[in-house]
Design an enzyme around this catalytic site. Sequence first.
Site, PDB file in Angstrom:
ATOM      1  N   THR A  14       0.821  -1.211   0.000  1.00 62.26           N
ATOM      2  CA  THR A  14       0.000   0.000   0.000  1.00 62.26           C
ATOM      3  C   THR A  14       0.851   1.254   0.000  1.00 62.26           C
ATOM      4  OG1 THR A  14      -1.795  -1.145   1.137  1.00 62.26           O
ATOM      5  CG2 THR A  14      -1.805   1.251   1.247  1.00 62.26           C
ATOM      6  N   SER A  61       1.051  -7.393  -0.978  1.00 62.50           N
ATOM      7  CA  SER A  61       1.646  -8.409  -0.107  1.00 62.50           C
ATOM      8  C   SER A  61       0.760  -9.634   0.056  1.00 62.50           C
ATOM      9  CB  SER A  61       1.993  -7.829   1.270  1.00 62.50           C
ATOM     10  OG  SER A  61       0.845  -7.597   2.054  1.00 62.50           O
ATOM     11  N   THR A  94       1.049  -4.511   4.258  1.00 62.04           N
ATOM     12  CA  THR A  94       0.731  -4.856   5.646  1.00 62.04           C
ATOM     13  C   THR A  94       0.039  -6.204   5.810  1.00 62.04           C
ATOM     14  OG1 THR A  94      -1.364  -3.634   5.527  1.00 62.04           O
ATOM     15  CG2 THR A  94       0.577  -2.433   6.323  1.00 62.04           C
ATOM     16  N   ASP A  95      -0.586  -6.730   4.758  1.00 61.76           N
ATOM     17  CA  ASP A  95      -1.367  -7.959   4.906  1.00 61.76           C
ATOM     18  C   ASP A  95      -0.520  -9.136   5.381  1.00 61.76           C
ATOM     19  OD1 ASP A  95      -3.675  -6.692   4.217  1.00 61.76           O
ATOM     20  OD2 ASP A  95      -3.825  -7.523   2.200  1.00 61.76           O
TER      21      ASP A  95
END
Length: 324
Positions: A14, A61, A94-95
């Site tokens: 992101t 990610s 971030t995932d």
Amino acid sequence: MEKKKIYVLACGGTIAGRAASADDLTGYAAGQTSIDELLEAVPKLADYADVQGEQFCNIDSSDMTEALWLSLANRVQEIADREDVDGIVITHGTDTMEETAYFLDLTVHTIKPVVLTGSMRPATAISADGPLNLLEAVQAASWTDLGKYGVAIVMNSTVHSARFVEKTDTTHVDTFKGRQMGCLGYMQDGRPRLYQQPLRKHTWSSDLAAPKELPAVAVVYAYVGLTADDVRHLAEGKAGLVLAGLGHGKMPEPVWQALQPLMEQGLVVVRAARALGGMVTQVPAYDGTVTADSLTPQKAKILLQLALAHTTDREKIQAIFDAY
């Protein structure tokens, strides 16, 4: 004082995302901005460090793979071994950031700071959080003592341990938490202010290494209605299985009955929990399983894969879980 030399590896996410409008915080495309653009957007970086960047990959990610993990670990190790690098920052979605951070925490052997960062809002958003996160990650990586704490995630002015940290919110910037373990500390006045240190083995104290290929391990989420056939199917062709168990790592009795002959054939079963905290420890009812302690199921999977690359002995694998 001479500025530290910080190497930034960009993996997309992101923080490198773009949306059609400044108020679109969810409908963006990740991995659209290059490392050069990321660094140019934060000119203040030059006040704190001599920064060099490299585009390792540029993905959402959720598309991270184990093969990329292995390549990333090798690349981070190469950079960490250089005398002209003082610290490493990795920009990442971030995932799966917590999983990548933990994989590197176990497989990269260095005392130099290794910091992951990203953002919850794309670069095009109003009040995008990426630029400040990147600045504070570089500031953190410039603090030599941070390397003693293992791989860290720096997001939203908070410093987290790779072992403790979890993503807890789908969209809010204050998403990463250490839950019961807490954070390591906070960013303030351009440097980390830390209050605790992980005691489990990591980075410079880790004996684990990234193999050429990771053994196949499945994660099974326990729920009302999970059947023995479901578990047999998921375990087929796997070297190990992690159960995100009920309560203290429990499972329906038919599932346990199905797992026992598979364990006799060599399947290593790790009991973790789907609960939001607490430990899973040994109980007589599940003799022969490995317990995940306080690791989340997704992190228990990573540790099991690395353990299986070294040994298939259940007692030795349990010792690894007790140490890491």
